[in-house]
Design a protein around this motif. Structure first.
Motif, short mmCIF file in Angstrom:
data_model
loop_
_atom_site.label_atom_id
_atom_site.label_comp_id
_atom_site.label_asym_id
_atom_site.label_seq_id
_atom_site.Cartn_x
_atom_site.Cartn_y
_atom_site.Cartn_z
N CYS A 39 0.81 -1.23 0.00
CA CYS A 39 0.00 0.00 0.00
C CYS A 39 0.84 1.27 0.00
O CYS A 39 0.42 2.30 0.52
CB CYS A 39 -0.95 0.02 1.19
N GLY A 40 2.01 1.23 -0.61
CA GLY A 40 2.87 2.40 -0.64
C GLY A 40 2.25 3.59 -1.33
O GLY A 40 2.26 4.72 -0.82
N PHE A 41 1.68 3.38 -2.52
CA PHE A 41 1.09 4.50 -3.26
C PHE A 41 -0.07 5.13 -2.48
O PHE A 41 -0.12 6.35 -2.33
CB PHE A 41 0.61 4.05 -4.65
N PRO A 42 -1.02 4.34 -1.96
CA PRO A 42 -2.11 4.96 -1.19
C PRO A 42 -1.62 5.71 0.06
O PRO A 42 -2.06 6.83 0.32
CB PRO A 42 -3.00 3.77 -0.81
N VAL A 43 -0.72 5.09 0.83
CA VAL A 43 -0.30 5.74 2.08
C VAL A 43 0.47 7.02 1.80
O VAL A 43 0.28 8.03 2.48
CB VAL A 43 0.51 4.76 2.96
N HIS A 44 1.32 7.03 0.78
CA HIS A 44 2.05 8.27 0.49
C HIS A 44 1.18 9.32 -0.19
O HIS A 44 1.44 10.51 -0.08
CB HIS A 44 3.32 7.95 -0.32
N THR A 45 0.11 8.88 -0.84
CA THR A 45 -0.91 9.82 -1.31
C THR A 45 -1.58 10.46 -0.10
O THR A 45 -1.82 11.67 -0.07
CB THR A 45 -1.95 9.10 -2.19
N ILE A 46 -1.86 9.64 0.91
CA ILE A 46 -2.44 10.15 2.15
C ILE A 46 -1.52 11.21 2.77
O ILE A 46 -1.96 12.30 3.14
CB ILE A 46 -2.69 8.99 3.15
N PHE A 47 -0.23 10.91 2.86
CA PHE A 47 0.72 11.87 3.43
C PHE A 47 0.66 13.20 2.67
O PHE A 47 0.65 14.28 3.28
CB PHE A 47 2.16 11.34 3.31
N HIS A 48 0.66 13.11 1.35
CA HIS A 48 0.68 14.31 0.51
C HIS A 48 -0.56 15.17 0.77
O HIS A 48 -0.46 16.39 0.93
CB HIS A 48 0.72 13.87 -0.96
N VAL A 49 -1.72 14.52 0.80
CA VAL A 49 -2.97 15.27 1.00
C VAL A 49 -3.06 15.79 2.43
O VAL A 49 -3.48 16.93 2.66
CB VAL A 49 -4.19 14.38 0.65
N TRP A 50 -2.64 14.99 3.41
CA TRP A 50 -2.63 15.46 4.80
C TRP A 50 -1.80 16.74 4.93
O TRP A 50 -2.18 17.67 5.62
CB TRP A 50 -2.04 14.39 5.71
N GLN A 51 -0.65 16.73 4.28
CA GLN A 51 0.23 17.91 4.35
C GLN A 51 -0.53 19.16 3.89
O GLN A 51 -0.47 20.22 4.51
CB GLN A 51 1.45 17.70 3.46
N LYS A 52 -1.28 19.00 2.79
CA LYS A 52 -2.05 20.12 2.24
C LYS A 52 -3.15 20.56 3.23
O LYS A 52 -3.39 21.74 3.44
CB LYS A 52 -2.68 19.74 0.90
N ILE A 53 -3.84 19.56 3.82
CA ILE A 53 -4.90 19.86 4.80
C ILE A 53 -4.32 20.60 6.00
O ILE A 53 -4.86 21.61 6.46
CB ILE A 53 -5.61 18.56 5.25
#
Length: 712
Positions: free
Chosen positions: A352-366
């Protein structure tokens, strides 16, 4: 004179020691000329005489400073080259610290001669067993290990050495909070990886424990993640995944209770009746190895490498599916620039590397939008509701390997704090999904995610087309799909031939030139093609008997995208230049705008495979988000830094310290940074391919970067 000159070209390093200790030793060094050149000497603290400095001796003299200055042991309690007897054979231990009361009994033995841990630990164990010493230390100046000899068979990890004014029991019984774990994290302080520790546990107990190593280590990591999260949210809580001097039976009971609590919190990974199967003595060794490791980190490298090793070769390697290195994932996420209102899926999820790092990216923006700063995104603290909502509603993953799905669910459950949309499904065989979901056991685990996935279907009762904004995947390369039932569903499983005509049928449309693959697919027979030699041909489609998995994944992933959606997919390099793959390239170009092709270094997926790969980035044609044009610019780049050596070991970034020495570059958590040129690592390294693409995307007016200002 620099000590680094003496150890140059050896497996010894000095990174464990302070600049003050190194400088102090350098001040005491004298030079002597010999026939071979300059030799270096100093007066030994313990032996009180001049000795020649070898790489091993440099590390030994520095460690004497640690023992005397940092831990307070007097040199009167020490002996170097202490003779240890093995029957008729005699060997010499590098440093021995004697017991305070029984002044002739070895208390601590330090081994420095063997610069590799496995060799050093074996030597150390033999010394401790022969002398009865309860504590052993191994180091090569870069890594260090502390062991407590419980009995001749088991050596448990120690968090640290007791100071001269402490007893061994003081160290073992000391209560730890999450702040202690952050400060004393073994991965930082001992320069080890979780994989290293698992290999040690295998050598020590797991190989002969008669259990499924994956299952038992997974249970321990799962339990420890839960313990860290609980203490992260209640900083005054004592960590429970530790041995505070419990008996082995008490420790097992405590760990089983903690595991049960973790299962209750994060359901659907282990069965309700799952138990820790390690014996109390084996479990005690494993807990000692893992208790000083902080698993929650700024990225998932810590647990990822370990899980990749643990998931057996038969279920991953034989299908050509290997976990994508996190730095490649981060580049893809930065280039596709996902937003908080967009939905993404990984169709070959692995861990699940792509989903979790997508999560990180969006969290950063939030978090940035709320004016919040976090030192790392995989945080132990409570997150704003928008962060959890995003994980639970917008992020999906599928994989056909059950073990990988359970690992992926664990990581996503933690990120989403209890809910996840990671499902055990065969991405390519979507025709059978409705059958799969009727299975009661499957439904118990995955029904909530399935309900949400169904809402993403383009047509109510079809599992073929979906409406995702983003798809990211590294599909398996090896092995062909041979089931005609599955192949019949895919355009790319067909081949086109051109049959020569004697006469052109009346009413036929005549087109000049050879058709592309998409044109041939769309031709129902009314169009005839006139070749350059003047002959007329009609198209004929033939169903292939087998097809490479990765080719089918390209078509399947495009079907997952809504119009205007975008995709990143890792493919073998040959797909981009083999003449036999022209059909694939035509098919992609017909349905999507090709945004970028990034060539990865041949070492990126070593040691598993040396297959040269590239990442393809596309955006599906759409009247608004991506209007179809015949001619457009494409971003091409090639990774220059290998990131790994030819054996598959990571290469790390170095920097120059104030003294002018070459030292490892560490991130904000004290972890090593892989040397690559894919993106700028938190402002610590140079801009790379991702930053160059972002500038390209803004200039091109690509929809997903359109609201961002041009970079300077």
């Amino acid at each position: 004179m620099k000590l680094t000159d003496i150890i140059k070209g050896t497996e010894y390093e000095l990174s464990l020691f302070s600049e003050e200790q190194i400088s102090e030793l350098e001040r005491r060094v004298t030079e002597r000329m010999s026939k071979k050149g300059v030799d270096y000497y100093l007066t030994c603290l313990v032996r009180k005489k001049e000795i020649k400095l070898t790489p091993e001796e440099v590390v030994r003299q520095l460690y004497l400073l640690v023992l005397t200055q940092d831990l307070g042991y007097p040199v009167s309690r020490m002996e170097l080259e202490y003779e240890v007897t093995f029957g008729r054979e005699k060997k010499r231990a590098d440093i021995v610290v004697f017991d305070k009361q029984q002044t002739t009994s070895p208390y601590i033995i330090v081994e420095l001669k063997k610069p590799k841990l496995k060799d050093g630990k074996e030597q150390l164990k033999s010394y401790c067993n022969a002398t009865g010493a309860p504590i052993g230390v191994w180091s090569n100046g870069r890594q260090i290990s502390y062991y407590h000899r419980k009995d001749p068979n088991y050596f448990e990890d120690l968090s640290m050495l007791p100071r001269a004014d402490q007893k061994l029991s003081d160290i073992i019984s000391e209560r730890w909070k999450i702040s202690d774990l952050i400060k004393k994290d073994k991965l930082v302080n001992e320069r080890k990886s979780l994989k290293d520790l698992i290999l040690e546990m295998e050598d020590e107990v797991l190989a002969g424990a008669g259990v499924d190593v994956f299952e038992e280590v997974f249970k321990l990591i799962f339990t420890k993640l839960y313990d860290e999260m609980e203490s992260g949210r209640k900083p005054d809580r004592n960590l429970e995944f530790r041995n505070y001097g419990d008996t082995e039976t008490e420790l097992k009971e405590k760990l089983q209770t903690l595991f049960d609590q973790a299962k209750e919190k994060w359901q659907g990974v282990f069965t309700e009746d799952a138990k820790i199967l390690l014996t109390p003595s084996h479990l005690s060794v494993c807990v000692a190895s893992l208790q000083d490791v902080k698993l929650f980190n700024s990225n998932l490298d810590v647990v990822d490498e370990a899980f990749e090793y643990l998931i057996n070769k038969s279920s991953k390697g034989e299908k050509g599916q290997y976990f994508t290195p996190r730095y490649v994932i981060d580049m893809c996420v930065k280039m596709l620039n996902p937003k908080a209102d967009e939905k993404m899926i990984d169709t070959a999820a692995g861990s699940c590397g792509f989903p979790v790092h997508t999560i990180f990216h969006v969290w950063q923006k939030i978090l940035e939008a709320k004016g919040l700063k976090r030192s790392h995104l995989f945080t132990l603290e409570e997150k704003p509701a928008e962060c959890s909502d995003y994980v639970q509603n917008n992020v999906f993953a599928i994989d056909f390997d059950e073990k990988a799905v359970r690992v992926a669910r664990t990581l996503n459950l933690i990120a989403g704090d209890g809910q996840t949309n990671v499902m055990h499904l065969n991405t390519l065989d979507y025709e059978r999904w409705d059958e799969t979901v009727k299975d009661e056991n499957w439904s118990d685990t995955y029904s909530e995610g399935w309900k949400k996935l169904k809402k993403m279907r383009a047509e109510k009762n079809s599992n073929r087309d979906f409406t995702f904004d983003i798809v990211m995947a590294n599909p398996p390369f090896a092995g062909d799909v041979k089931e005609s039932r599955i192949l019949a569903k895919y355009d790319l499983s067909r081949s086109v031939s051109l049959e020569k005509l004697k006469n052109v049928p009346s009413g036929a449309t005549i087109t000049q030139g050879e058709p592309t693959f998409p044109e041939a697919l769309a031709n129902s027979g009314e169009t005839v093609y006139q070749m350059a030699d003047g002959t007329f041909r009609k198209t004929k489609l033939k169903q292939a008997s087998n097809m490479s998995r990765d080719v089918l994944f390209v078509e399947r992933n495009i079907d997952f995208l809504k119009s205007g959606g975008r995709m990143a997919i890792v493919l073998p390099q040959g797909r981009f230049n083999n003449s036999s793959d022209k059909v694939l390239r035509e098919y992609i170009a017909d349905r999507c705008r090709i945004l970028a092709v990034i060539g990865l270094h041949g070492n990126v997926f070593k040691p598993h495979t040396g297959t040269k790969t590239s990442v393809l980035f596309v955006q599906k044609w759409d009247d608004v988000l991506c209007p179809k044009v015949e001619d457009y610019n494409i971003f091409f780049a090639t990774m220059q830094e290998p990131s790994k050596d030819n054996s598959g070991n990571k290469i790390y970034q170095n920097t120059i310290d104030e003294e002018g020495n070459n030292v490892p570059l560490l991130d904000t958590h004290g972890h090593l940074i892989v040397k690559h040129d894919l993106f700028n690592h938190d402002g610590l390294t140079k801009d790379g391919i991702a930053e160059a693409f972002a500038e390209f995307a803004k200039k091109e007016g690509l929809s997903f970067f359109a609201d961002a200002p041009l970079m300077k």
